[in-house]
Scaffold this motif. Sequence first.
Motif, mmCIF file in Angstrom:
data_model
loop_
_atom_site.group_PDB
_atom_site.id
_atom_site.type_symbol
_atom_site.label_atom_id
_atom_site.label_comp_id
_atom_site.label_asym_id
_atom_site.label_seq_id
_atom_site.Cartn_x
_atom_site.Cartn_y
_atom_site.Cartn_z
ATOM 1 N N HIS A 1 -56.130 21.667 -30.680
ATOM 2 C CA HIS A 1 -56.208 21.530 -32.135
ATOM 3 C C HIS A 1 -57.632 21.260 -32.600
ATOM 4 N N ARG A 2 -58.192 20.118 -32.212
ATOM 5 C CA ARG A 2 -59.538 19.756 -32.653
ATOM 6 C C ARG A 2 -60.398 19.228 -31.507
ATOM 7 N N GLY A 3 -59.954 19.525 -30.280
ATOM 8 C CA GLY A 3 -60.810 19.202 -29.141
ATOM 9 C C GLY A 3 -60.867 17.739 -28.744
ATOM 10 N N ALA A 4 -59.913 16.940 -29.205
ATOM 11 C CA ALA A 4 -59.905 15.533 -28.767
ATOM 12 C C ALA A 4 -59.536 15.481 -27.284
ATOM 13 N N CYS B 1 -51.381 13.721 -28.057
ATOM 14 C CA CYS B 1 -52.811 13.690 -28.354
ATOM 15 C C CYS B 1 -53.125 12.466 -29.230
ATOM 16 N N CYS C 1 -57.650 18.860 -26.357
ATOM 17 C CA CYS C 1 -56.560 19.292 -27.234
ATOM 18 C C CYS C 1 -57.006 20.541 -27.981
ATOM 19 N N TYR D 1 -55.315 12.076 -31.460
ATOM 20 C CA TYR D 1 -55.933 12.317 -32.773
ATOM 21 C C TYR D 1 -54.900 12.589 -33.870
ATOM 22 N N HIS D 2 -54.100 13.650 -33.718
ATOM 23 C CA HIS D 2 -53.092 13.953 -34.731
ATOM 24 C C HIS D 2 -51.691 13.971 -34.141
ATOM 25 N N GLY D 3 -51.584 13.494 -32.903
ATOM 26 C CA GLY D 3 -50.269 13.278 -32.313
ATOM 27 C C GLY D 3 -49.517 14.516 -31.862
ATOM 28 N N TRP D 4 -50.195 15.629 -31.700
ATOM 29 C CA TRP D 4 -49.462 16.795 -31.196
ATOM 30 C C TRP D 4 -48.827 16.432 -29.855
HETATM 31 S S1 FES Z 1 -57.032 17.096 -31.894
HETATM 32 FE FE1 FES Z 1 -55.232 16.833 -30.789
HETATM 33 S S2 FES Z 1 -53.707 16.715 -32.306
HETATM 34 FE FE2 FES Z 1 -55.492 17.113 -33.417
#
Ligand code: FES
Length: 347
Positions: A66-69, A83, A64, A85-88
């Motif tokens: 955003h933060r690499g999840a 995603c 992802c 982690y934060h649901g993007w």
């Molecule tokens: S790491 Fe994917 S939404 Fe934050």
Amino acid sequence: MNYVKPTIPAIDGCQDSVLLNDWHVVGFSEDVMPGALVLVTLLERDLVAWRDANGALHVWEDLCIHRGARLSKGSIQNDRVICPYHGWNYDGAGQCVLIPAAPTEPPMKKAKALVHHVQERYGFIWVCIGVPARGVPAFPEWDDQSYKKVSCGPYKFRSGYRAVENFIDPSHFPFVHAGVNGVLDSPDPITAYEVQESEDGLASTEVRVTQPYGDPREVPVIAFYAYKCLRPLVAYFKKRVIIADPARQSEGSENDRFCTFLTAQLVDEVTSIVRISCAMNFSPSPSDADVRRRQDLVYAQDSAIVDTQRPERIPVDLRQELHHRSDLMGQKYRSWLKTQGVTYGTH
Ligand code: FES
Ligand SMILES: [Fe+2]
């Protein structure tokens, strides 16, 4: 926003443009069904494969922005990858279309998954993580209705190149496949054959061997193998088969052929997954289960030996290891890998 697009090649792993810009098989089509996020690894890169409700296949970097999840740990809802982690929310084009922490705000344009080129051919999923230099290699029997096709594998091998080289090597049959593809007490002399190079790869003239159980009809045959190396990790043979016992020759036809299209997925330099598709046009036609049983046996016999070879990274400098006239195809394969600039997984 500070955003750095991940670049190819990765810092670690494969740096060879010939491999990065080629198509690689990473699964059978049925390995990825709608609703599932499937993690696959190619050249040390983790990818996520998924199918939308219309059946279209997508393969992205498993990351992802955003933060690499890992997106493969997320879920699919309404043809969007969510995603964990934060649901993007990412749509089928890889575009982020919803950031749940700011639901009324349109997501930034750069909020995109790293999307790879993908196509399905011959029952396989093909991925290119660079820019495709050309199409997937030809498997002429695939579209020929007179051939029955059976997918077999996956088979684990260490070096993918050693697996390919083994596939194009007829002189191991009597020893590794005694009683199946060759006769232990009476190994076939390998008569001289030729190998031609063209822009489609390497092609050998026919190599004759006797096979006590040479095809799924379970009749002894005389087989003539014509091999091809189509890409560094894709090879093929077309085998012409003649029933050995003159009294039983009427059970066959001079047009009888058994072909195998072999692909090796490099997970890393010394881990690979081999998948094959067999095509045959003789009758009676063996069942899918019969074909698979035989291929499972043969590839298990192969990997038991091939995985013991050292160095695991195949030497492409011909001064290493000893080559005999009967190894011409393997010898040409190694030089061809070298001239194409393949260094990843070689020695
Ligand atoms: S790491 Fe994917 S939404 Fe934050
Ligand atoms: Fe073999």
